[in-house]
Design an enzyme around this catalytic site. Sequence first.
Site, PDB file in Angstrom:
ATOM      1  N   LYS A  39       0.994  -1.596  -0.251  1.00  0.00           N
ATOM      2  CA  LYS A  39      -0.173  -0.124   0.084  1.00  0.00           C
ATOM      3  C   LYS A  39       1.021   1.705   0.255  1.00  0.00           C
ATOM      4  CE  LYS A  39      -1.534   1.649   3.974  1.00  0.00           C
ATOM      5  NZ  LYS A  39      -1.321   3.147   4.975  1.00  0.00           N
ATOM      6  N   ASN A  40       1.678   1.042   0.480  1.00  0.00           N
ATOM      7  CA  ASN A  40       2.651   2.155   0.757  1.00  0.00           C
ATOM      8  C   ASN A  40       3.962   3.182  -0.235  1.00  0.00           C
ATOM      9  OD1 ASN A  40       1.248   3.113   3.360  1.00  0.00           O
ATOM     10  ND2 ASN A  40       2.931   2.120   4.840  1.00  0.00           N
ATOM     11  N   CYS A 133      -3.927  13.008  13.079  1.00  0.00           N
ATOM     12  CA  CYS A 133      -5.412  11.663  12.704  1.00  0.00           C
ATOM     13  C   CYS A 133      -5.434  10.630  13.756  1.00  0.00           C
ATOM     14  CB  CYS A 133      -4.597  10.993  11.155  1.00  0.00           C
ATOM     15  SG  CYS A 133      -3.223  10.521  11.849  1.00  0.00           S
ATOM     16  N   ARG A 138       0.964  14.318  13.447  1.00  0.00           N
ATOM     17  CA  ARG A 138       1.535  13.886  11.773  1.00  0.00           C
ATOM     18  C   ARG A 138       1.914  15.219  11.366  1.00  0.00           C
ATOM     19  NH1 ARG A 138      -0.897   8.092   9.659  1.00  0.00           N
ATOM     20  NH2 ARG A 138       0.701   8.280   8.629  1.00  0.00           N
ATOM     21  N   ASP A 326       4.104   0.072  12.488  1.00  0.00           N
ATOM     22  CA  ASP A 326       2.681  -0.156  11.181  1.00  0.00           C
ATOM     23  C   ASP A 326       2.396  -2.075  12.122  1.00  0.00           C
ATOM     24  OD1 ASP A 326       2.217   2.136  10.438  1.00  0.00           O
ATOM     25  OD2 ASP A 326       2.935   1.983   8.211  1.00  0.00           O
ATOM     26  N   ARG A 418      -8.831   0.521   4.268  1.00  0.00           N
ATOM     27  CA  ARG A 418      -8.037   1.503   3.593  1.00  0.00           C
ATOM     28  C   ARG A 418      -6.747   0.425   3.155  1.00  0.00           C
ATOM     29  NH1 ARG A 418      -6.326   5.064   7.733  1.00  0.00           N
ATOM     30  NH2 ARG A 418      -4.516   5.316   6.057  1.00  0.00           N
TER      31      ARG A 418
END
Length: 458
Positions: A39-40, A133, A138, A326, A418
Amino acid sequence: MTASLGSLEKKASPEADPSVLQIWGRHPLQGKVKISGAKNAALVLMAGALLCPDECRLRNVPSLADVKRMGQLLSALGLKIKWDGDNLEINGRHLDKSEAPYELVSQLRASFFAIGPLLARLGEAHVPLPGGCAIGARPVDIHVRGLQALGANVQIEHGMVRAYVPGNSRRLKGAKFYLDYPSVGATETLMMAATLAQGETTLQNVAQEPEVVDLANFCNALGARIRGAGTKTIVIEGVPRLGSADYEIIPDRIEAGTFLVAGAITRSQFSLFPVVSEHLIPVISKLREVGAQIIPEGSNGLRIIPGDTIKPTDIETLPYPGFPTDMQAQFMALLTLSDGDSAIRETVFENRLRHVAELNRMGANIRVKGNVAIVRGVPTLSGAPVLATDLRASAALVLAALAAEGKTTLQGVHHLDRGYEKLDLKLQQLGAKIQREPATAGMEKDATALQSAKSALK
Ligand code: UD1
């Protein structure tokens, strides 16, 4: 008591997400699971495609809510994009807008990273501040200081970052810049910005994450001259123009790590592929510490063989090659069932322990002091209605549910969608009993749970 009733009440009225996951725990997993593209990496390579004045193609792009949002951003900036299975064709010829819409940036922090390539290619960029978030404030101060070092004039007004390159050439100028912290996003923003700058840029104390290396490789495939990605210093020799490329994204190391933890927590043996095991070194080493064996299988696979018990261990999250933030929530779920005490220290984000309360509702024994969670192992977890608060927290709750006695209803599934491609279906294929249902079904059941909790209090 009041607090847990309050949270049940909140769960009875979920916000945007139309579905819940029902998970019946203690079903062993077996077989083989396919790991999707990272994803990233996909998100930032899509931002990188803004540098390409032609057609380029990304392969192995995961089908995820965040990736779709990034696609919407590219379209909003004038690019043409076309999906063909897990391939994404991007035509960058028509990049004609330099302003990113607030609705997209506010929903997807990674879309802020477009500021680098926009500035490099158009000489101006207007991107809303992404805001905080669930996992922390952030800020983007390192991105901004780095762009200023490259010669951009950057103003922040009314929640918008407005950046211009002064002078006729409208090209950024190569410079030396030291990042106060090895931020992944800032490294990526600045690397992309410097590809088209005049002269050489040296970025020091950069992030070394595999996704940064993937971005550098993609930019180099487009014709950029970047060296040192994966080390603490990246040097970028600016070029006047980039070309096109056909590029395959790396496998998702966080998805792979999550499946490895699924094997350890359900005491199951199964295989996963494709993976780049080097990207998983800190995760594999911690799994070995807790007693699991991870062995290579074929040219690009891994097999997990769980231990008889789950041993406790201590974890500190750090920038790569340290233990990934993560994967912190997923390991916390695992350690709730260990036969001792573990300490988990979160150093990357200030507010990333929100899964603790939900894990405790499933019978875990976790106490938090500042950024440290002390996890005292318990013999069993029990299924309960739980609410996902962010992406990795939702994965942790799924893992806990797979090992728990009875049924768990997970709300807030949009967080999971997501970042995990078809996690429920992949787990089903491995033998898990997991089902997606319309929220109303889950809500009715939660309303019943709420009612019985209230009666119990009377
Ligand atoms: C990326 C990943 C995210 C991962 C994180 C850390 C993407 C799309 N997301 O997020 O999944 O958890 O790396 O591995 O790739 N910071 C500042 N100023 C800045 C930038 C960052 O103070 O200008 C701070 C952040 O608030 C945070 C820390 O640095 O506390 C790390 O953030 P960063 O590495 O930038 O994470 P992201 O790139 O946002």
